[in-house]
Design an enzyme around this catalytic site. Structure first.
Site, PDB file in Angstrom:
ATOM      1  CB  SER A   1      -8.011   3.992   2.854  1.00 20.80           C
ATOM      2  OG  SER A   1      -7.100   3.287   3.682  1.00 20.80           O
TER       3      SER A   1
ATOM      4  CB  SER B   1      -8.125   0.998   5.608  1.00 21.81           C
ATOM      5  OG  SER B   1      -8.843   2.197   5.607  1.00 21.81           O
TER       6      SER B   1
ATOM      7  CE  LYS C   1      -3.902   1.951   2.632  1.00 22.56           C
ATOM      8  NZ  LYS C   1      -4.698   1.823   3.874  1.00 22.56           N
TER       9      LYS C   1
END
Ligand code: GLN
Length: 499
Positions: free
Chosen positions: A155, A179, A80
């Site tokens: 997210s 997330s 990420k």
């Protein structure tokens, strides 16, 4: 030849260890897949082709010399883009960090490199990890591989979509309020938020430091346990890092059995507000667990209803402080306005141009909540709610070994559907936020489909008992796969519109 992108990380690792497949072949297969589908998915903000192939060729060389290697050596992974990586850009999904390169690696990245796991690239996210749909990225939304018109969660939608679309067998995410788990739920993947302090946060760009945690994103529960053991464990660079050894997670996933396990159904996290199809898959999962010998009981956590409200005070408060460092001087973007370039004017122009609406909304909210005169009423009260949530967990864990709920109230919604309604967006995390507030670990495992879209089932365990998540998660996964005749993702439609 088997399609290498369809294998789990554990299966791929076996083929690499036996040298049936080379690490270069494994990495190349995933790079090819990214080339085929990522124009449609937009999971990656940066693809690290050369370095990934270089690491893979080193693995092949060392393996051919008979050197002892980490079992996951050569298994590629996506990271990420909130987690810093030396030699690759890190944007946090924000224009304010466009073109910025970290001078150091996050501890988790260092551990991947020590294990010789090639890093395929950096994945898309809501700006500074604020959101539940990945639509708040400054670099365009990521799309859900099950339906390209729908969101992949957020997210960490990029990591979840990359794994669901077979672009990477493994990925790292971060979970401050859900997330990792909510994108897992809506993409049919597995996501784990470890116990707070169980995985080092050093090098994860801070959103809300008391809630943030890095964790695995995978297609199987065993793969999450394997990755968790690589990234977990004490780190002197993180003052909140636990000293406990990480271990027994893989063993727990391999010896999954729910016989005699007390599973507490959280009364407040089901029913009203949960989509019918989500509730139906949840009820079926409970039946299967009961049939397999679990002792399913109901527990009540009455203060969970305040969790979302308290989170949206604590999280913006901490974020407003953490994001103060993006001042146009030290990192990334600098906008110099016309007229006198005073520090305030440069800072104001940089932040106005560099931050998106959601980030600005939260900075304003957080700054207000922390201001003198309001601190006790808002931040102070929210901290008290946090204690009440911890007490609810303590009480529930006297009745049950693990707790269970749907991971998210709905399946993936359409792109744009909730973008102009922040409160509707925030409600996606109603079931995931309590774990962050109390620091306890959670896992989301695929629970089946509702109207052709994935549903996630969440298990929660007491702090430091992450192994229980793997035991319960792998058991449910096996029970469900028996009913589906294989992994859920095998039912996902092929992705059209490639490069
Ligand atoms: N969706 C939640 C939020 O917007 C959670 C974010 C996260 O876990 N990083 O705050």
């Amino acid at each position: 030849m088997t399609d290498l992108t369809r294998l789990s990380a554990a299966q791929l690792a076996e083929k690499l260890t036996s040298r049936e497949v080379s690490a270069v072949e494994a990495v190349q297969a995933h790079l090819d897949r990214i080339g085929e589908v990522d124009r449609a998915i937009n999971a990656f903000l940066h693809v690290n082709t050369d370095e990934a192939l270089l690491v893979a060729s080193e693995v092949d060389k060392e393996r051919s010399l008979g050197d002892a290697m980490h079992p996951l050596a050569g298994v590629p992974i996506a990271v990420k883009d909130l987690i810093v990586t030396k030699g690759q850009p890190t944007t946090a999904g924000s224009k304010i960090l466009e073109g910025w390169h970290s001078p150091y690696d996050a501890t988790v990245v260092r551990r991947l490199r020590d294990a010789k796991m090639p890093i395929l690239g950096k994945t898309n996210l809501d700006e500074f990890a604020m959101g539940s749909s990945t639509e708040h990225s400054a670099y365009g939304p990521t799309r859900n591989p099950w339906d390209l018109d729908r969101i992949p969660g957020g997210s960490g939608g990029g990591s979840a979509a990359a794994v669901a679309a077979f672009e990477a067998p493994l990925a790292l995410g971060t979970d401050t309020g859900g997330s990792i788990r909510q994108p897992g739920a809506v993409t049919g993947t597995v996501g784990v938020k470890p116990t707070y302090g169980g995985v080092s946060r050093y090098g994860a760009i801070a959103m809300a430091s008391s809630l943030d945690q890095i964790g695995p994103v995978t297609r199987t529960v065993l793969d999450s346990a394997l990755l968790h053991e690589v990234i977990g464990g004490h780190d002197p660079h993180d003052s909140t890092s636990l000293t406990d050894p990480v271990g027994a997670l893989v063993e727990a996933a391999r010896n999954a059995d729910v016989k005699g396990l007390r599973i507490g159904v959280i009364k407040e996290l089901q029913g009203e507000g949960y989509q019918d199809g989500v509730q139906a898959r949840f009820t079926e999962a409970l039946d299967l667990l009961r049939q397999a010998g679990a002792d399913v009981v109901e527990v009540s956590c009455p203060n969970f209803r305040y969790a979302l409200g308290a989170y949206y005070l604590i999280m913006p408060s901490e974020a407003s402080s953490n994001l103060a460092k993006y001042d146009g001087v030290r990192f990334g973007l600098r906008v110099v306005p016309d007229g006198a370039p005073t520090i305030e004017r440069v800072m104001g122009a940089t932040r106005a141009a560099g931050f998106g609406d959601e980030v600005k909304r939260r900075i304003i909210l957080g700054t207000y909540a922390l201001s003198a005169g309001y601190y006790d009423a808002y931040y102070g009260s929210a901290q008290k709610v946090r204690t009440l949530i911890q007490r609810d967990f303590d009480a529930a864990f006297t009745q049950a070994d693990v707790l269970i709920s749907p991971t998210a109230p709905t399946t993936a919604f359409k792109l744009g559907e909730k973008l102009d309604d922040p409160l509707a967006m925030y409600l996606n995390d109603v079931a995931t936020i309590p774990a962050n507030m109390a620091g306890v670990p959670g896992i989301s495992v695929p629970g089946g489909l509702a109207d052709g879209l994935p549903v996630g089932i969440q298990f929660l365990a007491p702090a430091r008992q992450d192994a229980r998540l793997y035991r319960a998660g792998a058991a449910l996964e096996a029970l469900l796969e028996d009913t589906w005749g294989g992994p859920l993702l095998a039912q996902a439609p092929e992705i059209g519109g490639g490069k």
